[in-house]
Scaffold this active site. Structure first.
Site, short mmCIF file in Angstrom:
data_model
loop_
_atom_site.label_atom_id
_atom_site.label_comp_id
_atom_site.label_asym_id
_atom_site.label_seq_id
_atom_site.Cartn_x
_atom_site.Cartn_y
_atom_site.Cartn_z
CG HIS A 14 -2.14 -0.84 1.04
ND1 HIS A 14 -3.43 -0.36 1.11
CD2 HIS A 14 -2.27 -2.16 0.76
CE1 HIS A 14 -4.29 -1.33 0.88
NE2 HIS A 14 -3.61 -2.44 0.69
CG ASP A 31 -4.14 2.78 2.39
OD1 ASP A 31 -3.42 2.39 1.46
OD2 ASP A 31 -4.95 2.04 3.00
CB SER A 62 5.54 -7.07 0.28
OG SER A 62 4.18 -6.69 0.48
CD1 TRP A 97 12.96 -4.84 -2.40
CD2 TRP A 97 11.28 -5.77 -1.26
NE1 TRP A 97 11.78 -4.22 -2.78
CE2 TRP A 97 10.74 -4.77 -2.08
CE3 TRP A 97 10.41 -6.51 -0.44
CZ2 TRP A 97 9.38 -4.47 -2.12
CZ3 TRP A 97 9.06 -6.21 -0.49
CH2 TRP A 97 8.56 -5.21 -1.30
CB ALA A 98 13.20 -9.51 -5.97
CB THR A 126 2.80 -8.80 -8.52
OG1 THR A 126 3.59 -8.45 -7.38
CG2 THR A 126 3.55 -9.78 -9.38
CD GLU A 158 4.86 -3.81 -9.62
OE1 GLU A 158 5.58 -4.80 -9.39
OE2 GLU A 158 4.50 -3.02 -8.71
#
Ligand code: UDP
Length: 505
Positions: A29, A131, A307, A365-366, A388, A391
Site C-alpha cells: 500500500h 489510504d 511482500s 527483497w527483489a 504485481t 507490473e
C-alpha cells in the site's frame, strides 16, 4: 521590498495546489501511494507525504531524487508511538512481521490518528489522498472543508465482485463450499466457490466492521484513485462508478510512469535502497542481472509471492520440486529464510540449482521492476497481488495464478476468465494472511500450469499476444493524451477549481 511584489508572490504561491498523501504502513500500500504522490509532483502539485521513520526509509531516496529533479515534494515524518512490547523500528505489516506484534502495531497506528490530524490542520492542504485503511480521514478532510480522495488497493474488478457478493449473496444459495456459483450483475460471467471468497462474506468476523467502515468512508469521499488503466478493466471502472455513486480516477500503471530511471526502479520498496542504488550506478547491480543476461529471451520464469507472504517449508518444497522438474530456468524470490528448517532447505536447494545453472534464488527483497523488464523473463508465477499483476501486464508477461488471501481470488478470475492472460494453478481455498490452512498445492499442479504457459503451445501463444496488446495499451495510457494521463490532468484541474471556488468564497 516592493509591496506589490510580495502580493504577487503570495497570490501565485496561493495558487499552487497543495496535497497531503497518507500511505498505509504495509509495502504494497505504501509503495503505490508514494508513486501516486510522485506523479502529482511531476505535474506541478506541491506534495507532502506523511509517514513514520521506518516507512519513510523505504522510499526517501526517490523523494530526494525528485527534489533534485526540481519537484516540490517532501516527507513529513512522525515518530511511531511506543507501545509496550513493540520493538523500536517495527512499524510495518509485511512478511517479516511477527504474528504477536500485529495487534501492537495496529494499536500504535490508532494512536497516530491524533498527530496526523494535527498535521493536516498545520499544513492546510487543498486536498488529501488517504489510504483506505484510514477511514477517519474523511471526517478530518470534512473539518478542513477540503476533498478527500481514497486510495483503494486492488482492482476495480475485485471491488465490483465483492459488491455483487454483498448485494446478491449468491454464495448462500449453493449446497457446499466447493459448488460453484455465478457472480451476478457484472459485465462478464464468471464463477467462484464459497471456499474462494473471504471469510467475512460468510460470517461476520473481525474484518467485517472495518471493511464496512471503509466502504462507508469510500462513499463519503470526494472520489477514489486506482492504479490500473482503462484498457485493463475499463468495463469494471465504469461499473464501479455506477455502484459506488462516486467519482473515480484510474492513474496507472503508476510504477512505470514515475519510476523511469534505474535507481528508482532498483530501490523501490526496499529499506536497504542506498546499497541497491549504488550497485546500479556502479554498473554491478547484483549477480541476478548477470545471470539473467546469460539466458535466452523469454526463457526464464519469475516466481514471487509479494511482500506479505511466507510459505511453510512443505509448500516451499513443492514449489522447489515443481520448478526443478519443469526444466525451465527460473528466478525465485523466496523471501525470509532465517528459520532453521526453511533456511536449511533453501540453502540446499540453492546449491543444487546453482550447480545446474537452472535457477537463481533471491532470499530477501527483489528489484521486481528491473527483473520484470529484463528480456529473458518469459512469464510470472504470482499470488495475484494487484501491484504485481499490473507490473507484469505492463511488462507484457503472462501469469500463472496462485491466489492466497485478500482480494486475490477475484483478481485471478479477471486474469484467467476475462482477460485470458493467466493459467490457474488450481488454488481452492481463501485463507487469512499468513494462514495456510491445510491446503498444500502439489508439485504436479504447479508443474502443469508452468508447462502450459512456458511450453510454447497455441494456448500460451494466444495469451502472450493478448498480454502484449495490454502492455502496449499500458504504455499509451500514461503518455500525453492517454487515458491515465488524461485522468490525472482532469483530476488536478478539478482540484484546482475547487481550491479557486474556496478562495473566492
Ligand atoms: N516487491 C518487490 N520485491 C519483492 C517483493 C515485492 O519489489 O521482493 C514489490 C512488487 O513490485 C509490488 C509489491 O512489492 O509492487 C507487492 O505488491 P502485491 O500487490 O503484488 O502483493 P502484496 O505484497 O500486497 O501481497
Amino acid at each position: 521590498m516592493d509591496p506589490r511584489l510580495s502580493l504577487m508572490e503570495s497570490s501565485s504561491d496561493e495558487m499552487v495546489l497543495k496535497g497531503i498523501f497518507l500511505p498505509f504502513i504495509s509495502p504494497s500500500h505504501l509503495v503505490p501511494v508514494v508513486d501516486i504522490a510522485r506523479i502529482f509532483a511531476m505535474e506541478g502539485v506541491d506534495v507532502t507525504i506523511i509517514t513514520t521513520p521506518a516507512n519513510a526509509a523505504v522510499f526517501q531516496s526517490s523523494i530526494d531524487r525528485d527534489c533534485i529533479r526540481g519537484r516540490s515534494i517532501r516527507t513529513h515524518v512522525v515518530k511511531f508511538p511506543q507501545v509496550p512490547g513493540l520493538p523500536q523500528g517495527l512499524e510495518s505489516f509485511n512478511a517479516s512481521t511477527p504474528a504477536d506484534m500485529v495487534t501492537k502495531i495496529g494499536h500504535a497506528l490508532s494512536i497516530l490518528e491524533g498527530p496526523f490530524r494535527q498535521l493536516f490542520r498545520d499544513i492546510k492542504p487543498d486536498f488529501i489522498v488517504s489510504d483506505m485503511f484510514y477511514p477517519w480521514s474523511v471526517d478530518a478532510a470534512d473539518e478542513l472543508g477540503i476533498p478527500r480522495l481514497i486510495y483503494v488497493g486492488g482492482t476495480y474488478f475485485a471491488h465490483c465482485a465483492m459488491d455483487s457478493l454483498e448485494r446478491f449473496e449468491p454464495h448462500t444459495k449453493v449446497g457446499s463450499d466447493d459448488e460453484s456459483f455465478l457472480i451476478p450483475g457484472l459485465p462478464h460471467e464468471f464463477e467462484m466457490t464459497r471456499s474462494q471468497i473471504p471469510d467475512r462474506f460468510k460470517a461476520p468476523d473481525n474484518l467485517t466492521y472495518l471493511m464496512k467502515t471503509i466502504k462507508e468512508s469510500e462513499k463519503r469521499s470526494y472520489g477514489s484513485v486506482f492504479k490500473s488503466f482503462y484498457a485493463f478493466e475499463g468495463a469494471y471502472e465504469d461499473h464501479y462508478r455506477k455502484i459506488m455513486g462516486t467519482k473515480s480516477w484510474n492513474l496507472g500503471p503508476i510504477s512505470s510512469w514515475v519510476n523511469q530511471d534505474a535507481s528508482d526502479k532498483a530501490s523501490r520498496g526496499s529499506r536497504d535502497n542506498k546499497a541497491k542504488e549504488e550497485q546500479v550506478e556502479e554498473g554491478k547491480d547484483g549477480s541476478w542481472l548477470a545471470w539473467l543476461d546469460s539466458k535466452k529471451e523469454g526463457s526464464v520464469l519469475y516466481v514471487c509471492f509479494g511482500s506479505m507472504n511466507n510459505f511453510p517449508t512443505t509448500q516451499l518444497g513443492e514449489i522447489a520440486h515443481a520448478l526443478e522438474d519443469s526444466g525451465h530456468d527460473f528466478i525465485w524470490v523466496v523471501g525470509k529464510t532465517d528459520e532453521g528448517e526453511t533456511k536449511g532447505f533453501v540453502e540446499e536447494f540453492e546449491k543444487r540449482v546453482q550447480a545446474s545453472n537452472k535457477g537463481y534464488l533471491i532470499c530477501g527483497w527483489a528489484p521486481q521492476l528491473l527483473i520484470l523488464e529484463h528480456p529473458s523473463i518469459g512469464a510470472v508465477v504470482t499470488h495475484c497481488g494487484m501491484n504485481t499483476v499490473i507490473e507484469s501486464v505492463d511488462a507484457g508477461l503472462p501469469l500463472v495464478t496462485w491466489p492466497l488471501f485478500a482480494e486475490q481470488f477475484f483478481n485471478e478470475r479477471l486474469l484467467v476468465d476475462v482477460l485470458k492472460i493467466g493459467v490457474a494453478i488450481g488454488a481452492k481455498k481463501w485463507n487469512n494472511w499468513n494462514d495456510f490452512g491445510d491446503e498444500i498445492v502439489k508439485r504436479e499442479d504447479i508443474g502443469k500450469a508452468i508447462a502450459l504457459l512456458m511450453g510454447g503451445g497455441e494456448e500460451s501463444e494466444e495469451m502472450r499476444k493478448r498480454v502484449k496488446a495490454l502492455s502496449d495499451a499500458a504504455k499509451k495510457a500514461i503518455q500525453v493524451g492517454g487515458s491515465s494521463h488524461n485522468s490525472l490532468k482532469d483530476l488536478i484541474e478539478e482540484l484546482k477549481s475547487l481550491k479557486l471556488q474556496k478562495l473566492n468564497a
